[in-house]
Design a protein around this motif. Sequence first.
Motif, PDB file in Angstrom:
ATOM      1  N   MET A   6       0.830  -1.207   0.000  1.00 49.54           N
ATOM      2  CA  MET A   6       0.000   0.000   0.000  1.00 49.54           C
ATOM      3  C   MET A   6       0.858   1.248   0.000  1.00 49.54           C
ATOM      4  SD  MET A   6      -2.960  -1.178  -0.269  1.00 49.54           S
ATOM      5  CE  MET A   6      -3.793   0.413  -0.150  1.00 49.54           C
ATOM      6  N   GLY A   7       2.002   1.193   0.704  1.00 45.73           N
ATOM      7  CA  GLY A   7       2.912   2.338   0.687  1.00 45.73           C
ATOM      8  C   GLY A   7       3.445   2.610  -0.704  1.00 45.73           C
ATOM      9  N   ARG A   8       3.753   1.552  -1.435  1.00 43.21           N
ATOM     10  CA  ARG A   8       4.234   1.733  -2.817  1.00 43.21           C
ATOM     11  C   ARG A   8       3.135   2.300  -3.702  1.00 43.21           C
ATOM     12  NH1 ARG A   8       6.896  -3.178  -1.636  1.00 43.21           N
ATOM     13  NH2 ARG A   8       5.299  -4.425  -2.691  1.00 43.21           N
ATOM     14  N   PHE A   9       1.890   1.859  -3.484  1.00 44.59           N
ATOM     15  CA  PHE A   9       0.776   2.440  -4.246  1.00 44.59           C
ATOM     16  C   PHE A   9       0.671   3.939  -4.009  1.00 44.59           C
ATOM     17  CE2 PHE A   9      -1.224  -1.860  -4.673  1.00 44.59           C
ATOM     18  CZ  PHE A   9      -1.388  -1.814  -6.043  1.00 44.59           C
ATOM     19  N   GLU A  10       0.822   4.352  -2.761  1.00 47.14           N
ATOM     20  CA  GLU A  10       0.734   5.778  -2.439  1.00 47.14           C
ATOM     21  C   GLU A  10       1.868   6.557  -3.100  1.00 47.14           C
ATOM     22  OE1 GLU A  10       0.687   5.924   1.763  1.00 47.14           O
ATOM     23  OE2 GLU A  10      -1.380   5.148   1.961  1.00 47.14           O
ATOM     24  N   GLN A  11       3.055   5.944  -3.143  1.00 53.15           N
ATOM     25  CA  GLN A  11       4.175   6.599  -3.833  1.00 53.15           C
ATOM     26  C   GLN A  11       3.875   6.789  -5.316  1.00 53.15           C
ATOM     27  OE1 GLN A  11       7.643   4.226  -3.076  1.00 53.15           O
ATOM     28  NE2 GLN A  11       7.733   4.768  -0.894  1.00 53.15           N
ATOM     29  N   PHE A  12       3.319   5.751  -5.926  1.00 53.28           N
ATOM     30  CA  PHE A  12       2.957   5.858  -7.343  1.00 53.28           C
ATOM     31  C   PHE A  12       1.922   6.952  -7.561  1.00 53.28           C
ATOM     32  CE2 PHE A  12       4.067   1.123  -7.748  1.00 53.28           C
ATOM     33  CZ  PHE A  12       5.386   1.444  -8.062  1.00 53.28           C
ATOM     34  N   GLU A  13       0.945   7.044  -6.660  1.00 57.10           N
ATOM     35  CA  GLU A  13      -0.085   8.078  -6.791  1.00 57.10           C
ATOM     36  C   GLU A  13       0.531   9.472  -6.699  1.00 57.10           C
ATOM     37  OE1 GLU A  13      -2.852   7.096  -3.736  1.00 57.10           O
ATOM     38  OE2 GLU A  13      -4.041   5.760  -5.018  1.00 57.10           O
ATOM     39  N   ARG A  14       1.481   9.649  -5.771  1.00 56.64           N
ATOM     40  CA  ARG A  14       2.133  10.959  -5.645  1.00 56.64           C
ATOM     41  C   ARG A  14       2.930  11.302  -6.891  1.00 56.64           C
ATOM     42  NH1 ARG A  14       2.812   9.299  -0.147  1.00 56.64           N
ATOM     43  NH2 ARG A  14       4.881   8.449  -0.605  1.00 56.64           N
ATOM     44  N   ILE A  17       2.280  10.280  -9.916  1.00 57.42           N
ATOM     45  CA  ILE A  17       1.319  10.639 -10.964  1.00 57.42           C
ATOM     46  C   ILE A  17       0.792  12.054 -10.745  1.00 57.42           C
ATOM     47  CG2 ILE A  17      -0.949  10.081 -11.926  1.00 57.42           C
ATOM     48  CD1 ILE A  17      -0.330   7.141 -11.354  1.00 57.42           C
ATOM     49  N   ASP A  18       0.526  12.414  -9.455  1.00 59.32           N
ATOM     50  CA  ASP A  18       0.081  13.779  -9.152  1.00 59.32           C
ATOM     51  C   ASP A  18       1.128  14.802  -9.594  1.00 59.32           C
ATOM     52  OD1 ASP A  18      -2.245  12.837  -8.081  1.00 59.32           O
ATOM     53  OD2 ASP A  18      -1.535  12.855  -6.007  1.00 59.32           O
ATOM     54  N   ASP A  19       2.412  14.488  -9.363  1.00 60.72           N
ATOM     55  CA  ASP A  19       3.486  15.397  -9.774  1.00 60.72           C
ATOM     56  C   ASP A  19       3.527  15.556 -11.285  1.00 60.72           C
ATOM     57  OD1 ASP A  19       4.177  15.720  -7.161  1.00 60.72           O
ATOM     58  OD2 ASP A  19       5.786  14.230  -7.187  1.00 60.72           O
ATOM     59  N   LEU A  20       3.358  14.432 -11.994  1.00 59.40           N
ATOM     60  CA  LEU A  20       3.371  14.492 -13.456  1.00 59.40           C
ATOM     61  C   LEU A  20       2.203  15.332 -13.975  1.00 59.40           C
ATOM     62  CD1 LEU A  20       4.301  10.797 -14.360  1.00 59.40           C
ATOM     63  CD2 LEU A  20       5.750  12.822 -14.598  1.00 59.40           C
ATOM     64  N   GLU A  21       1.042  15.153 -13.371  1.00 59.31           N
ATOM     65  CA  GLU A  21      -0.124  15.939 -13.793  1.00 59.31           C
ATOM     66  C   GLU A  21       0.108  17.428 -13.530  1.00 59.31           C
ATOM     67  OE1 GLU A  21      -3.298  14.175 -11.631  1.00 59.31           O
ATOM     68  OE2 GLU A  21      -3.713  12.644 -13.173  1.00 59.31           O
ATOM     69  N   SER A  22       0.756  17.737 -12.401  1.00 61.54           N
ATOM     70  CA  SER A  22       1.051  19.138 -12.084  1.00 61.54           C
ATOM     71  C   SER A  22       2.010  19.735 -13.100  1.00 61.54           C
ATOM     72  CB  SER A  22       1.651  19.239 -10.677  1.00 61.54           C
ATOM     73  OG  SER A  22       0.738  18.782  -9.716  1.00 61.54           O
ATOM     74  N   GLN A  23       3.004  18.913 -13.519  1.00 61.02           N
ATOM     75  CA  GLN A  23       3.942  19.405 -14.532  1.00 61.02           C
ATOM     76  C   GLN A  23       3.243  19.681 -15.863  1.00 61.02           C
ATOM     77  OE1 GLN A  23       7.403  16.880 -14.911  1.00 61.02           O
ATOM     78  NE2 GLN A  23       7.516  16.555 -12.686  1.00 61.02           N
ATOM     79  N   VAL A  24       2.324  18.806 -16.224  1.00 61.56           N
ATOM     80  CA  VAL A  24       1.576  19.011 -17.473  1.00 61.56           C
ATOM     81  C   VAL A  24       0.764  20.289 -17.399  1.00 61.56           C
ATOM     82  CG1 VAL A  24      -0.257  18.087 -18.927  1.00 61.56           C
ATOM     83  CG2 VAL A  24       1.504  16.560 -18.044  1.00 61.56           C
ATOM     84  N   GLU A  25       0.112  20.493 -16.243  1.00 58.00           N
ATOM     85  CA  GLU A  25      -0.706  21.699 -16.082  1.00 58.00           C
ATOM     86  C   GLU A  25       0.156  22.951 -16.096  1.00 58.00           C
ATOM     87  OE1 GLU A  25      -2.812  21.097 -12.496  1.00 58.00           O
ATOM     88  OE2 GLU A  25      -4.158  19.541 -13.329  1.00 58.00           O
ATOM     89  N   ALA A  26       1.385  22.834 -15.568  1.00 61.65           N
ATOM     90  CA  ALA A  26       2.283  23.991 -15.553  1.00 61.65           C
ATOM     91  C   ALA A  26       2.654  24.431 -16.959  1.00 61.65           C
ATOM     92  CB  ALA A  26       3.547  23.663 -14.760  1.00 61.65           C
ATOM     93  N   TYR A  27       2.800  23.479 -17.860  1.00 62.75           N
ATOM     94  CA  TYR A  27       3.121  23.825 -19.247  1.00 62.75           C
ATOM     95  C   TYR A  27       1.993  24.607 -19.902  1.00 62.75           C
ATOM     96  CZ  TYR A  27       7.439  21.132 -19.648  1.00 62.75           C
ATOM     97  OH  TYR A  27       8.712  20.676 -19.511  1.00 62.75           O
ATOM     98  N   ASP A  28       0.782  24.410 -19.448  1.00 60.54           N
ATOM     99  CA  ASP A  28      -0.369  25.086 -20.053  1.00 60.54           C
ATOM    100  C   ASP A  28      -0.610  26.485 -19.488  1.00 60.54           C
ATOM    101  OD1 ASP A  28      -0.877  22.965 -21.678  1.00 60.54           O
ATOM    102  OD2 ASP A  28      -2.258  21.990 -20.262  1.00 60.54           O
ATOM    103  N   VAL A  29       0.076  26.800 -18.369  1.00 61.23           N
ATOM    104  CA  VAL A  29      -0.100  28.117 -17.763  1.00 61.23           C
ATOM    105  C   VAL A  29       0.443  29.202 -18.704  1.00 61.23           C
ATOM    106  CG1 VAL A  29       0.538  29.620 -15.846  1.00 61.23           C
ATOM    107  CG2 VAL A  29      -0.024  27.216 -15.424  1.00 61.23           C
TER     108      VAL A  29
END
Length: 235
Positions: A165-173, A175-187
């Motif tokens: 479960m800890g590894r799942f949470e790491q993967f989720e974080r 993915i959240d970072d990657l999504e934030s980077q994508v959104e930053a490019y659109d700013v």
Amino acid sequence: MGIFSRFTDIINSNINALLDKAEDPEKMVRLIIQEMEDTLVEVRSASAKTIANKKDVVHQINKYTQEAADWEAKAELAISKGREDLARAALQERQKADTGAESLQHELSLIEDELSKLQNETGQLQDKLADAKSRQKTIVMRQNTVSSRLEVKKRLDSSTVDDAMGRFEQFERKIDDLESQVEAYDVGKRSLKDEFANLEADTQIEDELSALKQKMAASKQKAANTDNADDVKKA
């Protein structure tokens, strides 16, 4: 005595109590069934020998009975011929035959009692064997189910699941970072649709500003007209 001692132990045993004490109920029930089957084979073999012994005793009793009858007939013949000495000897032999028959009759009575008890206990053992066989499948199924549940419990209580479960949470974080980077490019980047939306918003604001100016000018003009009217009345 070994066969009959073990046989009695099985007859008097409580299968449920044996299973409760067993570390492996599935193995225990197999051993119980095997023990019962082996004992039945041995007891039936012993029963066959006892029955054969009974037949031999019955044959000897019949032989003694026939001898006694023969000596009785000989004694009667001797008396009819005036030979009391022979009659007396024949009666003595008849008495020996009667004694032998009586002794064997007592032995036969003991054998018959043992056979009766043995048949009764054999029936009880057969009933227990049938019960054990009918419950064997259920016991094995319950054993497998409990073992599976225990394995699941062990895994749930171990750190393995928590680590996963800890590894799942790491993967989720991540993915959240990657999504934030994508959104930053659109700013700062506006699409054609965004440009037209902004134009429409600017036009609406200009219209509202112009209406507000006209409203204020009208209010000011109205106030000036009111003042002029008051001055004329005073003059």
